[in-house]
Design a protein around this motif. Structure first.
Motif, PDB file in Angstrom:
ATOM      1  N   LEU A 151      12.493 -64.275 107.917  1.00 19.88           N
ATOM      2  CA  LEU A 151      11.924 -62.932 107.985  1.00 19.88           C
ATOM      3  C   LEU A 151      12.984 -62.020 108.595  1.00 19.88           C
ATOM      4  N   ASP A 152      13.200 -60.864 107.960  1.00 17.09           N
ATOM      5  CA  ASP A 152      14.232 -59.924 108.423  1.00 17.09           C
ATOM      6  C   ASP A 152      15.579 -60.617 108.555  1.00 17.09           C
ATOM      7  N   ASP A 153      15.864 -61.522 107.584  1.00 14.14           N
ATOM      8  CA  ASP A 153      17.138 -62.247 107.515  1.00 14.14           C
ATOM      9  C   ASP A 153      17.351 -63.225 108.662  1.00 14.14           C
ATOM     10  N   LYS A 154      16.296 -63.559 109.411  1.00 12.21           N
ATOM     11  CA  LYS A 154      16.405 -64.525 110.501  1.00 12.21           C
ATOM     12  C   LYS A 154      15.591 -65.769 110.144  1.00 12.21           C
ATOM     13  N   PRO A 155      16.212 -66.958 110.117  1.00 14.18           N
ATOM     14  CA  PRO A 155      15.447 -68.176 109.827  1.00 14.18           C
ATOM     15  C   PRO A 155      14.333 -68.361 110.853  1.00 14.18           C
ATOM     16  N   CYS A 156      13.124 -68.619 110.366  1.00 15.33           N
ATOM     17  CA  CYS A 156      12.001 -68.782 111.294  1.00 15.33           C
ATOM     18  C   CYS A 156      11.141 -69.988 110.969  1.00 15.33           C
ATOM     19  N   LEU A 157      11.315 -70.597 109.797  1.00 13.85           N
ATOM     20  CA  LEU A 157      10.403 -71.668 109.402  1.00 13.85           C
ATOM     21  C   LEU A 157      11.098 -72.627 108.448  1.00 13.85           C
ATOM     22  N   ILE A 158      10.916 -73.914 108.696  1.00 12.38           N
ATOM     23  CA  ILE A 158      11.351 -74.946 107.759  1.00 12.38           C
ATOM     24  C   ILE A 158      10.102 -75.673 107.279  1.00 12.38           C
ATOM     25  N   GLU A 159       9.959 -75.851 105.975  1.00 13.36           N
ATOM     26  CA  GLU A 159       8.738 -76.453 105.442  1.00 13.36           C
ATOM     27  C   GLU A 159       9.064 -77.556 104.451  1.00 13.36           C
ATOM     28  N   THR A 160       8.222 -78.581 104.465  1.00 12.62           N
ATOM     29  CA  THR A 160       8.286 -79.651 103.476  1.00 12.62           C
ATOM     30  C   THR A 160       6.988 -79.640 102.693  1.00 12.62           C
ATOM     31  N   ILE A 161       7.112 -79.575 101.381  1.00 14.47           N
ATOM     32  CA  ILE A 161       5.966 -79.416 100.485  1.00 14.47           C
ATOM     33  C   ILE A 161       5.893 -80.625  99.567  1.00 14.47           C
ATOM     34  N   ALA A 162       4.706 -81.174  99.398  1.00 13.64           N
ATOM     35  CA  ALA A 162       4.509 -82.274  98.461  1.00 13.64           C
ATOM     36  C   ALA A 162       3.370 -81.929  97.515  1.00 13.64           C
ATOM     37  N   VAL A 163       3.610 -82.130  96.208  1.00 16.62           N
ATOM     38  CA  VAL A 163       2.578 -81.909  95.192  1.00 16.62           C
ATOM     39  C   VAL A 163       2.582 -83.102  94.244  1.00 16.62           C
ATOM     40  N   PRO A 164       1.429 -83.447  93.664  1.00 13.26           N
ATOM     41  CA  PRO A 164       1.379 -84.588  92.743  1.00 13.26           C
ATOM     42  C   PRO A 164       2.213 -84.327  91.496  1.00 13.26           C
ATOM     43  N   LEU A 165       3.045 -85.291  91.143  1.00 13.52           N
ATOM     44  CA  LEU A 165       3.893 -85.143  89.964  1.00 13.52           C
ATOM     45  C   LEU A 165       3.065 -85.000  88.692  1.00 13.52           C
ATOM     46  N   THR A 166       1.914 -85.669  88.625  1.00 17.47           N
ATOM     47  CA  THR A 166       1.089 -85.596  87.418  1.00 17.47           C
ATOM     48  C   THR A 166       0.587 -84.179  87.148  1.00 17.47           C
ATOM     49  N   LEU A 167       0.397 -83.389  88.214  1.00 15.29           N
ATOM     50  CA  LEU A 167      -0.080 -82.021  88.041  1.00 15.29           C
ATOM     51  C   LEU A 167       1.059 -81.026  87.834  1.00 15.29           C
ATOM     52  N   PHE A 168       2.263 -81.397  88.259  1.00 12.88           N
ATOM     53  CA  PHE A 168       3.387 -80.470  88.206  1.00 12.88           C
ATOM     54  C   PHE A 168       4.604 -81.123  87.559  1.00 12.88           C
ATOM     55  N   PRO A 169       4.471 -81.613  86.323  1.00 11.33           N
ATOM     56  CA  PRO A 169       5.618 -82.265  85.673  1.00 11.33           C
ATOM     57  C   PRO A 169       6.750 -81.268  85.431  1.00 11.33           C
ATOM     58  N   LEU A 239       3.885 -79.011 105.243  1.00 11.85           N
ATOM     59  CA  LEU A 239       4.084 -79.178 106.677  1.00 11.85           C
ATOM     60  C   LEU A 239       5.231 -78.263 107.102  1.00 11.85           C
ATOM     61  N   SER A 240       4.896 -77.259 107.904  1.00  9.37           N
ATOM     62  CA  SER A 240       5.856 -76.233 108.288  1.00  9.37           C
ATOM     63  C   SER A 240       6.074 -76.256 109.792  1.00  9.37           C
ATOM     64  N   THR A 241       7.308 -76.018 110.183  1.00  7.00           N
ATOM     65  CA  THR A 241       7.644 -75.892 111.597  1.00  7.00           C
ATOM     66  C   THR A 241       8.304 -74.540 111.804  1.00  7.00           C
ATOM     67  N   CYS A 242       7.758 -73.729 112.704  1.00  8.62           N
ATOM     68  CA  CYS A 242       8.291 -72.380 112.866  1.00  8.62           C
ATOM     69  C   CYS A 242       8.578 -72.071 114.325  1.00  8.62           C
ATOM     70  N   ILE A 243       9.563 -71.218 114.524  1.00 12.57           N
ATOM     71  CA  ILE A 243       9.869 -70.693 115.848  1.00 12.57           C
ATOM     72  C   ILE A 243       9.363 -69.262 115.900  1.00 12.57           C
ATOM     73  N   THR A 244       8.981 -68.823 117.083  1.00 14.04           N
ATOM     74  CA  THR A 244       8.283 -67.537 117.191  1.00 14.04           C
ATOM     75  C   THR A 244       8.997 -66.556 118.119  1.00 14.04           C
ATOM     76  N   ASP A 245      10.329 -66.634 118.142  1.00 10.37           N
ATOM     77  CA  ASP A 245      11.087 -65.687 118.970  1.00 10.37           C
ATOM     78  C   ASP A 245      10.806 -64.244 118.571  1.00 10.37           C
ATOM     79  N   SER A 246      10.747 -63.998 117.249  1.00  9.38           N
ATOM     80  CA  SER A 246      10.573 -62.624 116.776  1.00  9.38           C
ATOM     81  C   SER A 246       9.469 -62.506 115.735  1.00  9.38           C
ATOM     82  N   VAL A 247       8.637 -63.546 115.610  1.00  4.05           N
ATOM     83  CA  VAL A 247       7.528 -63.513 114.650  1.00  4.05           C
ATOM     84  C   VAL A 247       6.269 -64.011 115.348  1.00  4.05           C
ATOM     85  N   HIS A 248       5.119 -63.768 114.714  1.00  6.74           N
ATOM     86  CA  HIS A 248       3.851 -64.260 115.223  1.00  6.74           C
ATOM     87  C   HIS A 248       2.991 -64.696 114.051  1.00  6.74           C
ATOM     88  N   TYR A 249       2.005 -65.515 114.345  1.00 10.75           N
ATOM     89  CA  TYR A 249       1.053 -65.981 113.341  1.00 10.75           C
ATOM     90  C   TYR A 249      -0.151 -65.050 113.366  1.00 10.75           C
TER      91      TYR A 249
END
Length: 254
Positions: A151-169, A239-249
């Motif tokens: 956000l605003d060119d500052k890294p704030c979140l790293i996420e790992t996403i998993a979806v079923p291959l059968t639904l998203f070939p 599954l996301s991991t975020c830092i909140t130095d300059s952002v909020h949920y």
């Protein structure tokens, strides 16, 4: 990826009558009838629905009951009401997808849309956690995506996403857009209807800290989300991991 911790009738026939016992409010029965039609692509994204009076007559309920169901579907961003024109099946554009499901906001007054960079993407055998969260069989395979979001060119979140291959070939071979949910809808016909999130405090492991350009062990928030389609199937685990130095949920409660 590992974690750290039907039918076409409204279900009641004529209002106050019907053979089946259903203890949900009548408007919720109509809600689910219309939701099923959206899932079955009876109405395509952007297509206008029949009028309230037409739906009421067809389903054997009052126009007020239909209106309440349509209001609920609109509140869930599945329909769009356009004054003087009618009610339309929602189109899943990038802006809608970002601001409906991405809850991080810059501490500045004007929060821009997040930017995304794919770190890794591959097809893989589903892990035990992925099978559990996505209700998959032991032999299932998934597409696993790792992204860094800023956000605003500052890294704030790293996420790992998993979806079923059968639904998203073929997903692993695509150039991914900033908003995956619009891609799911437009390319694979899968509309994300709801998402359930769990938040907890964690400390950053070294790899995530390096990607976010902060010190290892820094406090962070982990967001564990399972997204469901219109048929209430779990179709994505994020599954996301975020830092909140300059952002909020930000969560708006109604």
């Amino acid at each position: 990826m590992e974690r750290s911790g039907s039918g076409s009738s409204a279900g009641a026939g004529r209002e106050g009558q019907g053979e089946a016992v259903d203890f949900r409010p009548l408007y919720r029965q109509v809600y689910h009838t219309l939701l099923r039609r959206l899932a079955d692509a009876v109405w395509q994204p952007g297509q206008m629905l029949p009028s309230e009076s037409q739906l009421a007559s067809e389903l054997g309920v009052s126009q007020g009951t239909v209106r309440k169901a349509l209001d609920a579907l609109t509140a869930d961003s599945l329909l769009v009401r356009r004054q003087g024109r009618g009610t339309f099946a929602a189109e899943h554009d990038d802006k809608q997808s970002v601001f409906r499901f991405f809850k991080l906001r810059s501490d500045c007054e004007d929060s821009a849309a997040p930017q995304s960079r794919v770190v890794a993407i591959a097809e893989a055998s589903a892990s035990a956690d992925e099978r559990d969260r996505l209700a998959l069989v032991r032999t299932a395979r998934v597409v696993r995506i790792e992204r860094l979001r800023s956000l605003d060119d500052k890294p704030c979140l790293i996420e790992t996403i998993a979806v079923p291959l059968t639904l998203f070939p073929g997903l692993a071979a695509m150039d991914l857009p900033n908003t995956l949910y619009s891609l799911y809808a437009n390319r694979f016909g899968i509309t994300i209807a709801i998402a359930k999130e769990r938040l907890k405090a964690v400390v950053l492991p070294r790899r995530e800290a390096d990607l976010l350009e902060v010190a290892e062990g820094k406090p962070a928030i982990e967001i564990d989300r399972v997204a469901f389609d219109l048929e209430e199937r779990p179709v994505e685990w994020r599954l996301s991991t975020c830092i909140t130095d300059s952002v909020h949920y930000l969560s708006v409660l109604r």
